[in-house]
Write a protein that holds these residues in place. Structure first.
Motif, PDB file in Angstrom:
ATOM      1  N   GLU A  11       0.837  -1.195   0.000  1.00 50.47           N
ATOM      2  CA  GLU A  11       0.000   0.000   0.000  1.00 50.47           C
ATOM      3  C   GLU A  11       0.876   1.251   0.000  1.00 50.47           C
ATOM      4  O   GLU A  11       1.923   1.295   0.643  1.00 50.47           O
ATOM      5  N   ARG A  52     -10.606   3.367 -12.589  1.00 59.12           N
ATOM      6  CA  ARG A  52      -9.921   4.062 -11.502  1.00 59.12           C
ATOM      7  C   ARG A  52      -8.453   4.242 -11.890  1.00 59.12           C
ATOM      8  O   ARG A  52      -7.936   3.507 -12.733  1.00 59.12           O
ATOM      9  N   GLU A  87      -5.611   2.405  -7.868  1.00 57.96           N
ATOM     10  CA  GLU A  87      -6.483   2.787  -6.766  1.00 57.96           C
ATOM     11  C   GLU A  87      -7.600   1.765  -6.685  1.00 57.96           C
ATOM     12  O   GLU A  87      -8.289   1.516  -7.679  1.00 57.96           O
ATOM     13  N   ASP A  88      -7.770   1.159  -5.517  1.00 57.52           N
ATOM     14  CA  ASP A  88      -8.811   0.132  -5.394  1.00 57.52           C
ATOM     15  C   ASP A  88     -10.171   0.779  -5.094  1.00 57.52           C
ATOM     16  O   ASP A  88     -10.293   1.996  -5.007  1.00 57.52           O
ATOM     17  N   GLN A  89     -11.190  -0.063  -4.945  1.00 56.36           N
ATOM     18  CA  GLN A  89     -12.553   0.414  -4.713  1.00 56.36           C
ATOM     19  C   GLN A  89     -12.688   1.257  -3.461  1.00 56.36           C
ATOM     20  O   GLN A  89     -13.533   2.135  -3.378  1.00 56.36           O
ATOM     21  N   GLY A  90     -11.818   1.013  -2.493  1.00 56.25           N
ATOM     22  CA  GLY A  90     -11.858   1.770  -1.239  1.00 56.25           C
ATOM     23  C   GLY A  90     -11.004   3.018  -1.253  1.00 56.25           C
ATOM     24  O   GLY A  90     -10.887   3.709  -0.255  1.00 56.25           O
ATOM     25  N   GLY A  91     -10.377   3.314  -2.394  1.00 57.94           N
ATOM     26  CA  GLY A  91      -9.534   4.507  -2.501  1.00 57.94           C
ATOM     27  C   GLY A  91      -8.101   4.308  -2.065  1.00 57.94           C
ATOM     28  O   GLY A  91      -7.325   5.246  -2.027  1.00 57.94           O
ATOM     29  N   LYS A  92      -7.735   3.061  -1.726  1.00 59.79           N
ATOM     30  CA  LYS A  92      -6.349   2.770  -1.342  1.00 59.79           C
ATOM     31  C   LYS A  92      -5.481   2.622  -2.587  1.00 59.79           C
ATOM     32  O   LYS A  92      -5.917   2.100  -3.602  1.00 59.79           O
TER      33      LYS A  92
END
Length: 93
Positions: A11, A52, A87-92
């Protein structure tokens, strides 16, 4: 994080472009070459689609990679090296 397919995920606290900028700086500082930087999200926009933030960095050094491929040509499938930042679905990142 290591997954079962041998891919390592780490991350980042930076956005996708800055994460890849920092990696590119490190890579070139180690004497490696940047062969390509691909912005998949930009490609998606050009195709009228959304994605994304997703960018790929392709890098290496022929002086290091060529001997590996000379010894075992199938290594060419893994070379040059690649790093994907997304960028994943959670914004990470």
């Amino acid at each position: 994080m290591n997954d079962s397919e041998g891919i390592v995920s780490v991350e980042s606290r930076f956005e996708v472009p800055e994460t890849l900028d920092r990696l590119a700086e490190t890579v070139t500082g180690l004497g490696l070459y940047i062969f390509a930087r691909i912005d998949h999200a930009a490609g998606a926009r050009e195709a009228g689609m959304t994605l994304r933030p997703t960018q790929l960095l392709i890098f290496g050094n022929p002086k290091g990679g060529t001997p590996l491929m000379q010894d075992r040509q199938i290594a060419s499938v893994d070379l040059p090296m690649k790093a994907l930042t997304w960028e994943d679905q959670g914004g990470k990142i």
